[in-house]
Enzyme design. Structure first.
Site, PDB file in Angstrom:
ATOM      1  N   ASP A  92      -0.128   5.532  -5.021  1.00  0.00           N
ATOM      2  CA  ASP A  92      -0.994   5.052  -6.105  1.00  0.00           C
ATOM      3  C   ASP A  92      -0.193   4.155  -7.047  1.00  0.00           C
ATOM      4  O   ASP A  92       0.764   3.522  -6.595  1.00  0.00           O
ATOM      5  CB  ASP A  92      -1.649   6.253  -6.812  1.00  0.00           C
ATOM      6  N   HIS A 106      -0.045   0.939  -5.613  1.00  0.00           N
ATOM      7  CA  HIS A 106      -1.123   0.153  -6.214  1.00  0.00           C
ATOM      8  C   HIS A 106      -0.655  -0.789  -7.307  1.00  0.00           C
ATOM      9  O   HIS A 106      -1.448  -1.308  -8.072  1.00  0.00           O
ATOM     10  CB  HIS A 106      -2.232   1.080  -6.734  1.00  0.00           C
TER      11      HIS A 106
END
Ligand SMILES: *[C@@H]1O[C@H](CO)[C@@H](O)[C@H](O)[C@H]1NC(C)=O
Ligand SMILES: *[C@@H]1O[C@H](CO)[C@@H](O)[C@H](O)[C@H]1NC(C)=O
Ligand SMILES: *[C@@H]1O[C@H](CO)[C@@H](O)[C@H](O)[C@H]1NC(C)=O
Ligand SMILES: *[C@@H]1O[C@H](CO)[C@@H](O)[C@H](O)[C@H]1NC(C)=O
Ligand SMILES: *[C@@H]1O[C@H](CO)[C@@H](O)[C@H](O)[C@H]1NC(C)=O
Ligand SMILES: *[C@@H]1O[C@H](CO)[C@@H](O)[C@H](O)[C@H]1NC(C)=O
Ligand SMILES: *[C@@H]1O[C@H](CO)[C@@H](O)[C@H](O)[C@H]1NC(C)=O
Ligand SMILES: *[C@@H]1O[C@H](CO)[C@@H](O)[C@H](O)[C@H]1NC(C)=O
Ligand SMILES: *[C@@H]1O[C@H](CO)[C@@H](O)[C@H](O)[C@H]1NC(C)=O
Length: 398
Positions: free
Chosen positions: A225, A248
Site C-alpha cells: 500500500d 501505492h
C-alpha cells in the site's frame, strides 16, 4: 558505635539494593531485557519482561538505555509502553528481533488498546535504533481481512511524542501499516527498510497524522500500500531520499472523509523514487470534507514505470454523492519530475468541480511512456496554475 558504622558501611558497599539506587542516577544506565527474564527464544512470551524493564527505564533519571540484545528473537503480544517518563530521553537499542505470536487466535490484547501491536505513548526524547528487525508476521491476518473477521493492527505506533528518533531498523510483514506517527512534534526518521509483499492489504510504510516538524530520510519501502501517507493535522514535514515500490506511492490523504475538516500544509518531498508503483505523488480528498491541503512541493521525483505518476484526485470516492464542500487544494509545486509512466495519462489533475485547485505549478517535467511507441498526456478538471518545460504539455491548466 564504631562497629555499627562499620556494619552500615559494609551494607552500603555490599547491598545490591543500595547499589542499584546509586546506579539509577547514572546518566546512561543500561537495562537489559534479558536480565528482566526475557527468553528471546521466539517461543516464550516475553511481554511481561518487557513491561518490567520498561517500568524501570521509564522511572530512571537521565538518559537510560533499554537493551534488546542481538542474536535473539523476542515474542511479544500487543504491548503498550506508556509515559510520561522521568527520564529526559530513552534509547531503545533494538539489536535483536521482535515477533508477534504466530497464530492469530493466540494474541492477547491489553484492555485499553487494540490499535497497535507495539505502542509507545506520551514519551519525550525517545530514540529507537540498533539494527534490529520488527516482524509483524502478518500473512495469516492478511488472508482473513477479506471476510473482515479478524482485527489487523498497526505494527508500531507512536502516539503523543516529542523529539522522536527512529532509525536503523527493518520492519517486515505488518498485519496493517508498519509505522504510524500520531500527535507527535519533532521527529527524525531515517535509514529504515520496510518490506511486505506487493499484494498484502493496507501495509503502508509510514502513516503520519496530527504531527509537525518531521524529517523522514533514507528509507526503502516495498509494500502492498502507500509508501508514506500524510494525513490530517500534519505540517512541516520533509521527506527526502526515499525509494518506494512496489506499493501505492507517496500520498497526501485521503483527506476529508465523511465530512471531516482536514488540514495539511508545508510538505516538502524531494529526491524520492517510484519503481513500479500504483501511483507516484498523489493528493487525494473526499467530496464533502472541508479544510485544506496547501504549500506542498514535490521535487526531484524519479519514476520507473509508475502508474498515475502525478495525480490530484478530489473525487477519491466516486460513490459519494456530489456535495458543495471540499478540501481546498492550493499552492502545489512539481519540479524535476522525470522518468517513465506505465499509463498514458501521466498527469491527472482532477480537481473539485466548483472551487477547483489553485496555483498548481509544474516545471521541468519529463514523463515518457515505459511502453515503447506510446505517448503520455495530461488531463485536468478545474485545475488552475502554470507549467513550463514539460513533457507532456499541460494545456488543460486554467
Ligand atoms: C545500525 O545498528 C548496528 C547495530 O547497533 C550498528 O552496528 C550500525 O553501525 C548501525 N548503523 C547505522 C547506519 O547507524
Ligand atoms: C513543536 O516544537 C517546537 C520546538 O520545540 C515548538 O516551538 C512548538 O511550539 C511545538 N509545537 C507544538 C504544536 O507543540
Ligand atoms: C524542509 O525543506 C524546506 C525546503 O527545502 C526547507 O526550507 C526547510 O528548512 C526544511 N526543514 C527541515 C526541518 O529540514
Ligand atoms: C537520492 O536518494 C537516493 C536513495 O533513494 C540516494 O541514493 C541518492 O544519493 C540521493 N541523491 C541525492 C542527490 O541526494
Ligand atoms: C460519518 O459521520 C456521521 C455523522 O457525523 C456519523 O454518524 C457516522 O458514523 C460517520 N461514519 C463513519 C463511517 O465514520
Ligand atoms: C525496480 O523494481 C524491479 C522489480 O521489483 C527491480 O528488479 C529493479 O531492480 C528495480 N529498479 C531499480 C532501479 O531500483
Ligand atoms: C478547519 O480547521 C481549521 C484549522 O483548525 C480551521 O481554521 C477552520 O475554521 C476549520 N474549518 C471548518 C469548516 O471547521
Ligand atoms: C451547502 O449547501 C447547504 C444547502 O444549500 C448549505 O446550508 C451549506 O451552508 C452549504 N455548505 C457550504 C460549505 O457551502
Ligand atoms: C525526456 O526523457 C526522454 C527519455 O529519457 C529523453 O529521451 C528526452 O531527451 C528527455 N527530454 C528532455 C527535454 O529532457
Amino acid at each position: 558505635m564504631k562497629s555499627l558504622f562499620a556494619v552500615l558501611f559494609m551494607l552500603m558497599v555490599a547491598s545490591p539494593c543500595l547499589c542499584s539506587r546509586i546506579m539509577a542516577d547514572d546518566q546512561n544506565r543500561h537495562f537489559d531485557v534479558v536480565k528482566y527474564g526475557a527468553k528471546g527464544d521466539g517461543q516464550n512470551d516475553d511481554s511481561q519482561a518487557f513491561l518490567k524493564v520498561w517500568h524501570d527505564v521509564c522511572g530512571a533519571k537521565g538518559s537510560p538505555i533499554l537493551l534488546i540484545p542481538k542474536g535473539k528473537t523476542f515474542l511479544l503480544h500487543p504491548i503498550v509502553f506508556n509515559g510520561a517518563c522521568k527520564s529526559e530521553s530513552i534509547n531503545v537499542q533494538l539489536q535483536g528481533d521482535l515477533v508477534t505470536p504466530k497464530s492469530v487466535d493466540a494474541w492477547k490484547w491489553p484492555d485499553n488498546s487494540k490499535d497497535a501491536w507495539i505502542k509507545f505513548s506520551d514519551i519525550n526524547g525517545l530514540v529507537v535504533n540498533g539494527g534490529g528487525k520488527i516482524d509483524g508476521q502478518g500473512a495469516s491476518l492478511w488472508k482473513c481481512s477479506s471476510n473482515g473477521d479478524c482485527h489487523r493492527p498497526t505494527a508500531l505506533h507512536f502516539h503523543k511524542c516529542q523529539n522522536l528518533q527512529l532509525s536503523n531498523l527493518t520492519h517486515i510483514n505488518s498485519p496493517r501499516n508498519h509505522i504510524s506517527i500520531n500527535s507527535c512534534n519533532g521527529s527524525h526518521i531515517s535509514n529504515l527498510h520496510i518490506f511486505a509483499p506487493e499484494d498484502s492489504p493496507n501495509t503502508d510504510g509510514i502513516d503520519i497524522s496530527a504531527s509537525s516538524n518531521i524529517i523522514i530520510e533514507k528509507l526503502e519501502v516495498r509494500t502492498g500500500d502507500d509508501c508514506i501517507a500524510i494525513n490530517s493535522g500534519s505540517s512541516f514535514i520533509n521527506i527526502t531520499d526515499v525509494a518506494c515500490g512496489p506499493g501505492h506511492g507517496i500520498s497526501i490523504g485521503s483527506l476529508g472523509k465523511n465530512g471531516t475538516n482536514a488540514t495539511v500544509e508545508e510538505i516538502y518531498i524531494r529526491n524520492c523514487s517510484f519503481n513500479g508503483t500504483q501511483n507516484g505523488v498523489r493528493i487525494k480528498t473526499w467530496e464533502g470534507g472541508s479544510g485544506y491541503a496547501r504549500k506542498i512541493t514535490f521535487e526531484d521525483i524519479h519514476l520507473l514505470a509508475a502508474d498515475n505518476p502525478v495525480i490530484i484526485d478530489q473525487h477519491y470516492d466516486p460513490l459519494t454523492a456530489a456535495t458543495n464542500s471540499t478540501v481546498k487544494v492550493s499552492d502545489i509545486t512539481y519540479r524535476k519530475v522525470r522518468g517513465t509512466s506505465a499509463v498514458e495519462e501521466a498527469i491527472k489533475l482532477n480537481c473539485d468541480n466548483s472551487i477547483g485547485c489553485t496555483n498548481i505549478v509544474l516545471h521541468d517535467i519529463n514523463i515518457t511512456s515505459s511502453v515503447p511507441g506510446m505517448n503520455t498526456y495530461a488531463s485536468c478538471n478545474n485545475a488552475h496554475g502554470t507549467f513550463s518545460s514539460s513533457t507532456p504539455k499541460i494545456p488543460c491548466l486554467l
